[in-house]
Write a protein that holds these residues in place. Structure first.
Motif, PDB file in Angstrom:
ATOM      1  N   ASN A   1       0.809  -1.210   0.000  1.00 21.23           N
ATOM      2  CA  ASN A   1       0.000   0.000   0.000  1.00 21.23           C
ATOM      3  C   ASN A   1       0.850   1.273   0.000  1.00 21.23           C
ATOM      4  O   ASN A   1       0.337   2.353  -0.262  1.00 21.23           O
ATOM      5  CB  ASN A   1      -0.936   0.016   1.204  1.00 21.23           C
ATOM      6  CG  ASN A   1      -1.971  -1.087   1.133  1.00 21.23           C
ATOM      7  OD1 ASN A   1      -2.450  -1.440   0.063  1.00 21.23           O
ATOM      8  ND2 ASN A   1      -2.318  -1.661   2.286  1.00 21.23           N
ATOM      9  N   CYS A   2       2.123   1.128   0.332  1.00 19.15           N
ATOM     10  CA  CYS A   2       3.010   2.291   0.342  1.00 19.15           C
ATOM     11  C   CYS A   2       3.369   2.653  -1.099  1.00 19.15           C
ATOM     12  O   CYS A   2       3.846   1.811  -1.867  1.00 19.15           O
ATOM     13  CB  CYS A   2       4.273   1.990   1.143  1.00 19.15           C
ATOM     14  SG  CYS A   2       5.349   3.423   1.339  1.00 19.15           S
ATOM     15  N   ALA A   3       3.094   3.895  -1.480  1.00 17.90           N
ATOM     16  CA  ALA A   3       3.291   4.334  -2.859  1.00 17.90           C
ATOM     17  C   ALA A   3       4.532   5.209  -2.985  1.00 17.90           C
ATOM     18  O   ALA A   3       5.043   5.759  -2.000  1.00 17.90           O
ATOM     19  CB  ALA A   3       2.065   5.105  -3.342  1.00 17.90           C
ATOM     20  N   MET A   4       5.003   5.342  -4.218  1.00 21.82           N
ATOM     21  CA  MET A   4       6.191   6.150  -4.481  1.00 21.82           C
ATOM     22  C   MET A   4       5.882   7.641  -4.426  1.00 21.82           C
ATOM     23  O   MET A   4       6.754   8.442  -4.112  1.00 21.82           O
ATOM     24  CB  MET A   4       6.765   5.796  -5.854  1.00 21.82           C
ATOM     25  CG  MET A   4       7.315   4.396  -5.963  1.00 21.82           C
ATOM     26  SD  MET A   4       8.060   4.100  -7.588  1.00 21.82           S
ATOM     27  CE  MET A   4       6.593   4.040  -8.612  1.00 21.82           C
ATOM     28  N   PHE A   5       4.630   8.012  -4.749  1.00 21.86           N
ATOM     29  CA  PHE A   5       4.280   9.421  -4.876  1.00 21.86           C
ATOM     30  C   PHE A   5       3.055   9.727  -4.020  1.00 21.86           C
ATOM     31  O   PHE A   5       2.252   8.839  -3.702  1.00 21.86           O
ATOM     32  CB  PHE A   5       4.009   9.769  -6.337  1.00 21.86           C
ATOM     33  CG  PHE A   5       5.080   9.317  -7.274  1.00 21.86           C
ATOM     34  CD1 PHE A   5       6.303   9.967  -7.328  1.00 21.86           C
ATOM     35  CD2 PHE A   5       4.878   8.224  -8.105  1.00 21.86           C
ATOM     36  CE1 PHE A   5       7.294   9.541  -8.179  1.00 21.86           C
ATOM     37  CE2 PHE A   5       5.868   7.787  -8.958  1.00 21.86           C
ATOM     38  CZ  PHE A   5       7.084   8.448  -9.008  1.00 21.86           C
ATOM     39  N   ILE A   6       2.906  10.993  -3.676  1.00 22.35           N
ATOM     40  CA  ILE A   6       1.795  11.452  -2.838  1.00 22.35           C
ATOM     41  C   ILE A   6       1.200  12.720  -3.450  1.00 22.35           C
ATOM     42  O   ILE A   6       1.785  13.327  -4.360  1.00 22.35           O
ATOM     43  CB  ILE A   6       2.242  11.731  -1.387  1.00 22.35           C
ATOM     44  CG1 ILE A   6       3.331  12.811  -1.362  1.00 22.35           C
ATOM     45  CG2 ILE A   6       2.692  10.466  -0.699  1.00 22.35           C
ATOM     46  CD1 ILE A   6       3.702  13.281   0.021  1.00 22.35           C
ATOM     47  N   CYS A   7       0.070  13.119  -2.903  1.00 21.03           N
ATOM     48  CA  CYS A   7      -0.553  14.382  -3.297  1.00 21.03           C
ATOM     49  C   CYS A   7       0.173  15.523  -2.591  1.00 21.03           C
ATOM     50  O   CYS A   7       0.353  15.480  -1.366  1.00 21.03           O
ATOM     51  CB  CYS A   7      -2.033  14.370  -2.921  1.00 21.03           C
ATOM     52  SG  CYS A   7      -2.879  15.941  -3.233  1.00 21.03           S
ATOM     53  N   PRO A   8       0.599  16.561  -3.293  1.00 16.20           N
ATOM     54  CA  PRO A   8       1.355  17.634  -2.651  1.00 16.20           C
ATOM     55  C   PRO A   8       0.517  18.523  -1.731  1.00 16.20           C
ATOM     56  O   PRO A   8       1.074  19.255  -0.922  1.00 16.20           O
ATOM     57  CB  PRO A   8       1.906  18.443  -3.829  1.00 16.20           C
ATOM     58  CG  PRO A   8       0.961  18.179  -4.942  1.00 16.20           C
ATOM     59  CD  PRO A   8       0.470  16.781  -4.748  1.00 16.20           C
TER      60      PRO A   8
END
Length: 306
Positions: free
Chosen positions: A115-122
């Protein structure tokens, strides 16, 4: 009845029921969409691009596909709508500080959180793992979550500050309904671009035709100019008959001849204020005229003198 050895079979061993439908693991399905390239099935790595339908690709794999479309590749149906590099947009993604990547699980003996992603919402900080809806802007390529766009309503990009409209938003890895809507908008956009190109070409052709017609009307034909020209007079000035009048800009460009005898057809021999000695200097004088017997032929000889 029993089998060999006195065993008694059970019902589920003799009666075959309907096959169970295999269920796809949701976590694995989301990881395949959000962590792997839709064309090459390799892990996503920068630079990452997205198409008009919201699918994620590695830019290198898209370039290889465009350079050689005849090569056999899996999942070529996914990129059938991509005609050139302009049909994809490079994404401006925000890295997830909590994601360590493959550095933590090099040996494969540690637990890897899917579930851990490389990118997130800024803006909100939600991870881009498929559990939340994400959009990207076709103008600048920045990526935001749906929650961020709802909470902070603005017509300016939160990350780079470029203006955008609602039509510029594209859903990333959307549902079938979302993909159908995006396909319709893509076809409409392409048809509008084609009509705009055709109208531009027709306008350019009309302008070029008008310019050619104006140039042809301004040009003076050589035959008429030669026919209207008269031989040189005694004073060396040429007398030309007035040509056809032109209208518009061409008439403005034509200049009147400059000189003391401009527009006059009188010869020097007819001028009363000039003396006979002055008139005899020119070939139009009566003294310069000779008969055929007086005219001598040209004789050529060698230039050497002995």
């Amino acid at each position: 009845m029993g089998c060999d050895g006195g065993t008694i079979p059970k019902r589920h061993e003799l009666v075959k029921g309907p096959k169970k439908v295999e269920k796809v693991d949701k976590n694995a399905e989301l990881a395949a969409k959000w962590k792997y390239c839709a064309l090459s099935q390799e892990k996503l790595k920068r630079p990452i691009v997205a198409c008009d339908l919201g699918r994620l690709y590695n830019k290198d794999s898209i370039i290889e596909y465009l350079l050689d479309k005849s090569a056999e590749r899996p999942n070529t149906e996914v990129v059938a709508h991509i005609r050139g590099i302009k049909d994809v947009k490079e994404l401006n993604l925000t890295d997830n500080p909590a994601w360590e990547g493959e550095r933590r699980n090099i040996k494969g003996d540690c637990y890897e959180d899917m579930n851990c992603a490389m990118f997130i919402c800024p803006v909100v900080g939600l991870e881009m793992n498929g559990k939340h809806k994400f959009f990207y802007l076709q103008t600048c390529g920045c990526v935001f979550s749906e929650r961020a766009l709802k909470e902070v309503k603005t017509e300016i990009c939160h990350k780079c500050g470029d203006p955008f409209q609602e039509d510029d938003l594209v859903v990333l890895n959307g549902t079938k309904e979302d993909v159908e809507k995006l396909q319709k908008t893509m076809e409409e956009r392409r048809s509008k671009a084609k009509t705009a190109k055709k109208s531009k070409k027709s306008k350019d052709a009309k302008v070029s035709k008008k310019q050619d017609a104006a140039a042809e009307s301004c040009d003076v034909p050589k035959n008429t100019s030669e026919a209207e020209s008269t031989p040189l007079d005694g004073d060396g000035s040429s007398q030309s008959a007035p040509g056809p009048s032109t209208s518009g800009e061409c008439s403005k460009e034509l200049k009147a001849p400059v000189g003391p005898v401009a527009g006059s057809k009188r010869s020097i021999q007819g001028m009363k204020d000039k003396s006979e000695i002055y008139k005899s200097l020119f070939t139009s004088h009566s003294s310069a005229k000779r008969t055929k017997d007086q005219i001598s032929n040209w004789v050529t000889h060698t230039p050497y003198h002995f």
